[in-house]
Design a protein around this motif. Structure first.
Motif, mmCIF file in Angstrom:
data_model
loop_
_atom_site.group_PDB
_atom_site.id
_atom_site.type_symbol
_atom_site.label_atom_id
_atom_site.label_comp_id
_atom_site.label_asym_id
_atom_site.label_seq_id
_atom_site.Cartn_x
_atom_site.Cartn_y
_atom_site.Cartn_z
ATOM 1 N N VAL A 42 0.858 -1.189 0.000
ATOM 2 C CA VAL A 42 0.000 0.000 0.000
ATOM 3 C C VAL A 42 0.895 1.241 0.000
ATOM 4 O O VAL A 42 1.650 1.472 0.952
ATOM 5 N N LYS A 44 -0.266 4.485 -0.866
ATOM 6 C CA LYS A 44 -1.053 5.728 -0.885
ATOM 7 C C LYS A 44 -0.309 6.826 -0.125
ATOM 8 O O LYS A 44 0.606 6.538 0.662
ATOM 9 N N TYR A 48 3.107 6.751 2.414
ATOM 10 C CA TYR A 48 3.167 7.167 3.824
ATOM 11 C C TYR A 48 4.345 8.135 4.039
ATOM 12 O O TYR A 48 5.034 8.086 5.060
ATOM 13 N N TRP A 90 -9.187 2.844 -4.513
ATOM 14 C CA TRP A 90 -10.488 2.523 -3.895
ATOM 15 C C TRP A 90 -11.286 3.702 -3.329
ATOM 16 O O TRP A 90 -12.310 3.504 -2.696
ATOM 17 N N LYS A 135 -15.952 -3.515 -2.919
ATOM 18 C CA LYS A 135 -15.649 -3.362 -1.499
ATOM 19 C C LYS A 135 -16.924 -3.525 -0.686
ATOM 20 O O LYS A 135 -17.927 -2.863 -0.948
ATOM 21 N N ARG A 142 -17.380 3.104 6.691
ATOM 22 C CA ARG A 142 -16.803 4.172 5.857
ATOM 23 C C ARG A 142 -17.402 3.977 4.465
ATOM 24 O O ARG A 142 -18.578 4.224 4.281
ATOM 25 N N HIS A 174 -12.300 -3.962 4.835
ATOM 26 C CA HIS A 174 -11.242 -3.415 5.695
ATOM 27 C C HIS A 174 -11.719 -3.541 7.136
ATOM 28 O O HIS A 174 -12.907 -3.366 7.406
ATOM 29 N N SER A 211 -5.195 -5.724 6.528
ATOM 30 C CA SER A 211 -4.046 -4.833 6.391
ATOM 31 C C SER A 211 -2.978 -5.369 7.358
ATOM 32 O O SER A 211 -3.075 -6.500 7.831
ATOM 33 N N THR A 212 -1.958 -4.574 7.652
ATOM 34 C CA THR A 212 -0.812 -5.125 8.385
ATOM 35 C C THR A 212 -1.216 -5.817 9.692
ATOM 36 O O THR A 212 -0.778 -6.943 9.969
ATOM 37 N N ARG A 227 -3.055 -6.649 2.402
ATOM 38 C CA ARG A 227 -2.678 -5.298 1.951
ATOM 39 C C ARG A 227 -1.787 -4.686 3.038
ATOM 40 O O ARG A 227 -2.258 -4.357 4.121
ATOM 41 N N ILE A 228 -0.511 -4.562 2.719
ATOM 42 C CA ILE A 228 0.459 -4.166 3.734
ATOM 43 C C ILE A 228 0.882 -2.704 3.539
ATOM 44 O O ILE A 228 1.474 -2.348 2.520
ATOM 45 N N GLY A 229 0.549 -1.876 4.511
ATOM 46 C CA GLY A 229 0.989 -0.493 4.503
ATOM 47 C C GLY A 229 2.076 -0.287 5.546
ATOM 48 O O GLY A 229 3.272 -0.387 5.264
ATOM 49 N N ILE A 230 1.671 -0.079 6.790
ATOM 50 C CA ILE A 230 2.612 0.350 7.819
ATOM 51 C C ILE A 230 3.781 -0.637 7.992
ATOM 52 O O ILE A 230 4.921 -0.213 8.238
ATOM 53 N N TYR A 363 1.795 6.125 12.066
ATOM 54 C CA TYR A 363 1.346 6.362 10.685
ATOM 55 C C TYR A 363 1.353 7.867 10.378
ATOM 56 O O TYR A 363 1.777 8.304 9.314
HETATM 57 C C1 LIG Z 1 -4.334 2.261 4.242
HETATM 58 C C2 LIG Z 1 -5.022 0.991 3.953
HETATM 59 C C3 LIG Z 1 -4.354 -0.249 4.123
HETATM 60 C C4 LIG Z 1 -2.993 -0.372 4.772
HETATM 61 O O1 LIG Z 1 -3.153 -0.406 6.167
HETATM 62 P P1 LIG Z 1 -1.872 -0.643 7.158
HETATM 63 O O2 LIG Z 1 -2.479 -0.660 8.502
HETATM 64 O O3 LIG Z 1 -1.005 0.550 6.940
HETATM 65 O O4 LIG Z 1 -1.240 -1.907 6.743
HETATM 66 C C5 LIG Z 1 -5.002 -1.391 3.705
HETATM 67 N N1 LIG Z 1 -6.230 -1.346 3.172
HETATM 68 C C6 LIG Z 1 -6.916 -0.189 3.019
HETATM 69 C C7 LIG Z 1 -8.283 -0.221 2.431
HETATM 70 C C8 LIG Z 1 -6.343 1.009 3.418
HETATM 71 O O5 LIG Z 1 -7.025 2.154 3.284
#
Ligand SMILES: *Cc1c(COP(=O)(O)O)cnc(C)c1O
Length: 390
Positions: A42, A44, A48, A90, A135, A142, A174, A211-212, A227-230, A363
């Motif tokens: 991720v 976006k 980060y 999304w 979704k 949300r 999510h 997510s993470t 879906r890996i962000g942080i 974050y």
């Molecule tokens: C930002 C986001 C993520 C990533 O989340 P982390 O907690 O940073 O891993 C995954 N899915 C969606 C829909 C997000 O908006």
């Protein structure tokens, strides 16, 4: 001037050093640990704050096979930068025109019948088939299709699929991370949605929810992709485990150079409102980063920084462009490196320490580092020297 393989020898006035080797290591570690067929990085919000293009390229080279962003514009910027991997976006403007996204092969994460029609109209105008992922709302409230509307929206999508206007490649949702039982409820609701979609004749190949945080702690939420962000950035989403506990390496080091030093007498006030007065004669160092650069003003008087191998407190108000550090009887010099945060194993405070000082989450700390702070990149394989201390 950037001699020696692109690495500056001297710390910048203000600078965020991004260790792409850390990003690569985090992706490889999480891939092995989580074991899903697919892993979305991720990226976006400019990854980060780390820089979308370099992070995207590094994550893909290290084994991620999808990229995730919020807006179509972010996705188009990745395409413009030469990224041809699958991308999902999304969150959409109500009057979005999906033509650019469809012609650039960007998957659309859709949350309503209205968006399905917008995607179908854009596909029809182009004479193409849009790739979409629906979704589902499972608790966060949300976006996402609300459960009472699932049957209608799935039927609409199946009809548009038969008409050749779109293909439903994925279903996703999510989690709230509110509690294990709330997340378990959401997993159950999501699974009901996945079954209902199959009943409606949809056959999505990607099912993703985690997510993470859930990717690490809730195996039932992993499905075919996480879906890996942080975690990509080496930071922990948890309060009770830090980066190191999770086997992650923080990728961003925020640093600068001491811009001025002075010695003050006991009783001298510092910065706006004199929130702090020197308890005794001592030395102060001025650091040229402020809230314009994303250094949170709420951390005034609470955060610490690293100068010359020692940790010192920020005193007084953090201002727009600068803040003051009390170094007591230690001698620091103009030009010395100051590390605000980085990898704690190199002695630096962490982004999470700053978050705690400011009453927020890691974050927000990394994501808000401003445009005035140049990013410099350390390539995978380059020696890590973040927070060098002599
Ligand atoms: C930002 C986001 C993520 C990533 O989340 P982390 O907690 O940073 O891993 C995954 N899915 C969606 C829909 C997000 O908006």
């Amino acid at each position: 001037m950037r001699p020696h393989g692109g690495r500056r020898l001297v710390t910048g006035f203000r600078e965020a050093v991004i260790d792409l080797g850390a990003i690569a290591a985090n992706v490889a570690h999480l891939r092995t640990l989580i074991g899903t067929p697919h892993l979305m990085a991720v990226v976006k919000a400019n990854a980060y704050g780390h820089g979308a293009l370099p992070v995207a390229r590094t994550a893909l080279a290290a084994g991620a096979d999808w990229l995730g962003v919020a807006d179509v514009d972010e996705a188009l910027q990745l395409r413009a930068g030469g990224i041809d991997a699958p991308i999902l976006a999304w969150l959409h403007d109500p009057d979005v025109d999906f033509r650019a996204a469809i012609s650039q092969d960007i998957d659309l994460g859709l949350s309503s019948a209205r968006q399905l029609r917008q995607a179908a109209d854009a596909a029809a105008a182009l004479g193409r088939t849009a790739s979409v992922q629906l979704k589902l709302e499972t608790g966060l409230n949300r976006n996402g299709v609300h459960e009472p509307d699932w049957a209608d929206v799935f039927a609409l999508a199946a009809g548009l699929e038969r008409a050749g206007l779109l293909r439903v490649r994925g279903l996703f949702s999510h989690l709230s991370n509110a509690s294990p039982s709330d997340d378990a409820d959401a997993v159950g609701r999501f699974e009901r949605g996945v079954r209902l979609a199959a009943d409606a004749g949809l056959a999505p190949s990607l099912i993703h929810l985690a997510s993470t945080a859930a990717a690490l702690r809730l195996p039932a939420a992993r499905f075919s992709m996480v879906r890996i962000g942080i975690g990509l950035y080496g930071l922990s989403p948890f309060e009770d485990q830090n980066s190191h506990d999770l086997g992650l390496v923080p990728a961003m080091t925020l640093r600068g150079r001491v811009a001025a030093v002075r010695r003050v007498a006991a009783g001298a006030g510092v910065s706006y409102d004199y929130l702090w007065r020197a308890p005794e004669d001592g030395n102060l160092a001025l650091v040229p980063l402020g809230y314009a650069d994303g250094v949170p003003r709420q951390a005034s008087g609470a955060a610490t920084v690293r100068i010359g191998g020692r940790t010192h407190p920020i005193v007084g108000r953090i201002a727009m462009d600068q803040f003051v550090v009390s170094v007591g009887q230690v001698n620091v010099s103009v030009g010395d490196e100051v590390v605000l945060f980085g990898d704690p194993r190199a002695g630096a405070p962490s982004a999470t320490d700053w978050a705690d000082a400011a009453g927020t989450i890691n974050y927000e700390i990394v994501t808000r580092i401003g445009h005035r702070v140049p990013r410099s990149y350390r390539q995978p394989g380059e020696a890590t020297q973040s927070g060098t201390e002599g």
